[in-house]
Scaffold this active site. Structure first.
Site, PDB file in Angstrom:
ATOM      1  N   GLY A  89       1.396  -1.028  -0.040  1.00 38.96           N
ATOM      2  CA  GLY A  89      -0.229  -0.379  -0.244  1.00 38.96           C
ATOM      3  C   GLY A  89       1.061   1.509  -0.087  1.00 38.96           C
ATOM      4  N   GLY A  90       0.235   2.468   0.100  1.00 36.94           N
ATOM      5  CA  GLY A  90       0.820   3.586  -0.114  1.00 36.94           C
ATOM      6  C   GLY A  90       1.458   4.169  -1.632  1.00 36.94           C
ATOM      7  CG  LEU A  91       0.414   6.793  -3.832  1.00 39.66           C
ATOM      8  CD1 LEU A  91       0.118   8.832  -3.129  1.00 39.66           C
ATOM      9  CD2 LEU A  91      -0.050   6.753  -4.477  1.00 39.66           C
ATOM     10  CG  PHE A 117      14.703   8.221  -1.579  1.00 35.61           C
ATOM     11  CD1 PHE A 117      15.444   8.277  -0.404  1.00 35.61           C
ATOM     12  CD2 PHE A 117      15.236   7.153  -2.540  1.00 35.61           C
ATOM     13  CE1 PHE A 117      16.889   8.133  -0.427  1.00 35.61           C
ATOM     14  CE2 PHE A 117      16.882   7.576  -2.509  1.00 35.61           C
ATOM     15  CZ  PHE A 117      17.403   7.708  -1.766  1.00 35.61           C
ATOM     16  CB  ALA A 124       7.527   6.228   4.308  1.00 36.21           C
ATOM     17  CB  ILE A 125       3.453   2.689   7.929  1.00 34.25           C
ATOM     18  CG1 ILE A 125       4.536   3.124   8.768  1.00 34.25           C
ATOM     19  CG2 ILE A 125       2.909   1.286   7.735  1.00 34.25           C
ATOM     20  CD1 ILE A 125       3.846   3.388   9.721  1.00 34.25           C
ATOM     21  CB  CYS A 180       3.772   9.590   1.359  1.00 34.38           C
ATOM     22  SG  CYS A 180       4.591   8.317   1.952  1.00 34.38           S
TER      23      CYS A 180
END
Lengths: 152, 239
Positions: B80-82, B85, B145-146, B176
């Site tokens: 998931g997520g966009l 880096f 970030a996750i 993201c």
């Protein structure tokens, strides 16, 4: 003897093709998998979605990845994904068959799955290749019991 | 509520695609309920790489070419997520867990990850929080970030905590996919160099507490042997 003759007469007058009495094609209401998908069968077509328990556990759904029309699956095959809280969760096909329609509305408005998981938030429809598989799924009562056992 | 033991493998710096092979191996073991399967936490850094999630169509081959021209790799994944880096100076952790062992659904698990990172920041005097956007934030800047994937209740992918990563790498993307937000790192917030090595100990301690999960840190030699076996097998299976 008479009774036997009557049975034979009845048998020849009223032909009852066995397939119409397969339990899968009667209106059984939704059946559920242990991974919280549901399938609602009408004739040979099953409409597939996820349960209220599942949409609640996922949180706000922001993306729906659906299978293309024509794709075939065996029961329990991975057939799509739902994204929520930056997590992509797999969706599994409740039955074997081929996809005949997918819900473009949920592709455009993923939150429909949260708001209306049993109605407008359906995911895809499939033509069943093994309708008897539906018999092995849980009905409403069994699914409720299953959910209670998960909480314990 | 029983708590499952978590095996920790500290991998040093490992290319993204090799880490994916390891993730898939441990995930398969747990999904197949192999007797030897154990919940596993991979802790590592990556050489520079941009990765996308299942909403991969939002990033074209032009985007891919442009980002590679900066000297990074590019990988499309099923998490998931966009776009994000990963690179040197960033603590990356992949908890490969059967969530059933921890009696958590995916939302609760994401929340637990966020809480453990907030606790790490708190220990250091950095005021971090959650927001409507998944991840851990210091004001309007994301510090961690996750992005996860869940298969039959087994998780892969995980989190990336900016320790002393060069934040300029993020200038080339909308991290993201969230406009009007920035990125930060622990080093930037503390005004001093804070390494991944320093962050690893703190993270493991807080994650263990939040998940109520005792850790088994696998020693370096055993880790090297295990990783080598898994990667060799994957190589020969491909041939």
């Amino acid at each position: 003897m008479l009774a036997g003759t009557s049975r034979r007469v009845i048998g020849s007058l009223v032909k009852l093709p066995q397939k119409h009495f397969s339990t899968a094609s009667f209106l059984l209401g939704r059946k559920y998998t242990d991974k919280h998908e549901w399938i609602d069968v009408d004739g040979k077509i099953g409409t597939v979605g996820i349960s209220s328990y599942a949409q609640n556990a996922l949180g706000d759904i922001v993306y729906v990845q659906l299978p293309d029309v024509g794709t075939t699956f065996e029961q329990s095959d991975e057939c799509g994904a739902l994204e929520s809280v930056k997590a992509a969760s797999e969706v599994y096909s409740p039955a074997s068959g081929s996809v005949v329609d997918k819900n473009s509305e949920v592709e455009e408005t993923p939150s429909l799955v949260n708001k209306s998981c049993y109605e407008n938030g359906w995911l895809f429809k499939m033509e069943l290749s093994k309708p008897e598989e539906i018999d092995s799924l849980m009905d409403e009562e069994a699914y409720s019991k299953y959910l209670k056992s998960q909480e314990e | 509520m029983s708590s499952a033991v978590l095996r920790v493998l500290c991998l040093g710096t490992l290319p993204y695609n090799k880490a994916l092979i390891l993730q898939n191996f441990y995930c398969e073991q747990l999904v197949a309920k192999e007797p030897s399967a154990l919940n596993t936490l991979l802790v590592l850094q990556h050489p520079p790489v941009y990765t996308t999630g299942i909403r991969s169509k939002e990033y074209s081959t032009d985007d891919e070419f442009r980002l590679k021209s900066f000297g990074a790799d590019f990988c499309r994944t099923n998490r998931g997520g966009l776009i994000t880096f990963h690179g040197p100076g960033q603590l990356v952790a992949y908890p490969i867990l059967n969530l059933t062992c921890y009696n958590k659904n995916i939302r609760q698990f994401v929340s637990a990850i966020e809480q453990s990172i907030i606790s790490v920041c708190d220990e250091l005097g950095v005021l971090a929080s959650t927001s409507p956007h998944t991840g851990v934030w210091v004001g309007n800047n994301k510090i961690c970030a996750i992005g996860l994937h869940r298969r039959q209740n087994v998780t892969t992918h995980g989190l990336a905590l900016n320790c002393n990563v060069d934040l300029k790498w993020f200038d080339h993307i909308v991290p993201c996919g969230i406009l009007d937000k920035g990125v930060t790192s622990i080093s930037k917030e503390l005004g001093r160099n804070f390494s991944v090595e320093e962050g690893t100990g703190l993270f493991l301690s807080q994650f263990s507490k939040t998940m109520n999960s005792p850790l088994i840190i696998v020693d370096e030699q055993e880790t090297k042997k295990e990783v080598s076996t898994i990667l060799k097998r994957a190589f020969y299976e491909k041939c």
